[in-house]
Motif scaffolding. Structure first.
Motif, PDB file in Angstrom:
ATOM      1  N   ASP A  18      37.896  52.674  58.284  1.00 30.09           N
ATOM      2  CA  ASP A  18      38.639  52.033  57.189  1.00 30.09           C
ATOM      3  C   ASP A  18      39.869  52.829  56.772  1.00 30.09           C
ATOM      4  N   GLY A  19      40.161  53.932  57.477  1.00 33.76           N
ATOM      5  CA  GLY A  19      41.338  54.745  57.176  1.00 33.76           C
ATOM      6  C   GLY A  19      41.060  55.935  56.284  1.00 33.76           C
ATOM      7  N   THR A  20      39.852  56.043  55.745  1.00 32.81           N
ATOM      8  CA  THR A  20      39.486  57.185  54.931  1.00 32.81           C
ATOM      9  C   THR A  20      39.551  58.455  55.770  1.00 32.81           C
ATOM     10  N   ILE A  39      33.435  53.884  65.527  1.00 25.48           N
ATOM     11  CA  ILE A  39      32.219  53.386  64.884  1.00 25.48           C
ATOM     12  C   ILE A  39      31.766  54.444  63.889  1.00 25.48           C
ATOM     13  N   ASP A  40      31.444  54.025  62.692  1.00 25.05           N
ATOM     14  CA  ASP A  40      30.949  54.953  61.680  1.00 25.05           C
ATOM     15  C   ASP A  40      29.988  54.219  60.748  1.00 25.05           C
ATOM     16  N   PRO A  41      29.359  54.925  59.819  1.00 25.43           N
ATOM     17  CA  PRO A  41      28.380  54.281  58.936  1.00 25.43           C
ATOM     18  C   PRO A  41      28.948  53.150  58.081  1.00 25.43           C
ATOM     19  N   LYS A  42      30.270  53.081  57.915  1.00 26.42           N
ATOM     20  CA  LYS A  42      30.860  52.012  57.116  1.00 26.42           C
ATOM     21  C   LYS A  42      31.027  50.718  57.901  1.00 26.42           C
ATOM     22  N   SER A  43      30.977  50.800  59.246  1.00 28.93           N
ATOM     23  CA  SER A  43      31.234  49.606  60.041  1.00 28.93           C
ATOM     24  C   SER A  43      30.113  49.221  61.002  1.00 28.93           C
ATOM     25  N   HIS A  44      29.177  50.102  61.257  1.00 32.65           N
ATOM     26  CA  HIS A  44      28.135  49.820  62.242  1.00 32.65           C
ATOM     27  C   HIS A  44      26.992  49.030  61.605  1.00 32.65           C
ATOM     28  N   PRO A  45      26.531  47.950  62.262  1.00 36.07           N
ATOM     29  CA  PRO A  45      25.460  47.111  61.700  1.00 36.07           C
ATOM     30  C   PRO A  45      24.155  47.861  61.423  1.00 36.07           C
ATOM     31  N   GLY A  49      23.551  46.844  57.703  1.00 39.27           N
ATOM     32  CA  GLY A  49      22.587  45.765  57.592  1.00 39.27           C
ATOM     33  C   GLY A  49      23.134  44.433  58.062  1.00 39.27           C
ATOM     34  N   GLY A  50      24.323  44.454  58.630  1.00 45.34           N
ATOM     35  CA  GLY A  50      24.948  43.219  59.110  1.00 45.34           C
ATOM     36  C   GLY A  50      24.272  42.712  60.369  1.00 45.34           C
ATOM     37  N   GLY A  51      24.451  41.459  60.626  1.00 47.39           N
ATOM     38  CA  GLY A  51      23.871  40.852  61.816  1.00 47.39           C
ATOM     39  C   GLY A  51      24.616  41.262  63.077  1.00 47.39           C
TER      40      GLY A  51
END
Length: 74
Positions: A18-20, A39-45, A49-51
């Motif tokens: 996210d640029g952080t 890939i990081d904890p902000k984007s990985h399902p 919890g994303g599908g």
């Protein structure tokens, strides 16, 4: 500690998806290098919890479903 067997431990800059940006100590790269994560904890399902989106144009999943479509579970 034995000398000359351990990797260099230095500060690097990490950029999240996210640029952080944050600084941390690591053995990756050289002092002052910048690590950009794909890939990081902000984007990985697994963490968000994303599908899971499965894109399969007549690939393995489609063949599996076609092969076992008539089987019913008990």
């Amino acid at each position: 500690m034995k000398k000359n067997i351990h990797p260099d431990y230095h500060e690097i800059e990490v950029t999240m998806t996210d640029g952080t940006v944050f600084k941390t100590n690591s053995t990756w790269g050289k002092k002052g290098d910048k690590l950009r994560l794909e890939i990081d904890p902000k984007s990985h399902p697994a963490w968000t919890g994303g599908g899971v989106k499965l894109v399969d144009s007549e690939g393995q999943v489609a063949r599996f479903k076609r092969k076992y479509q008539g089987i019913k579970s008990k």
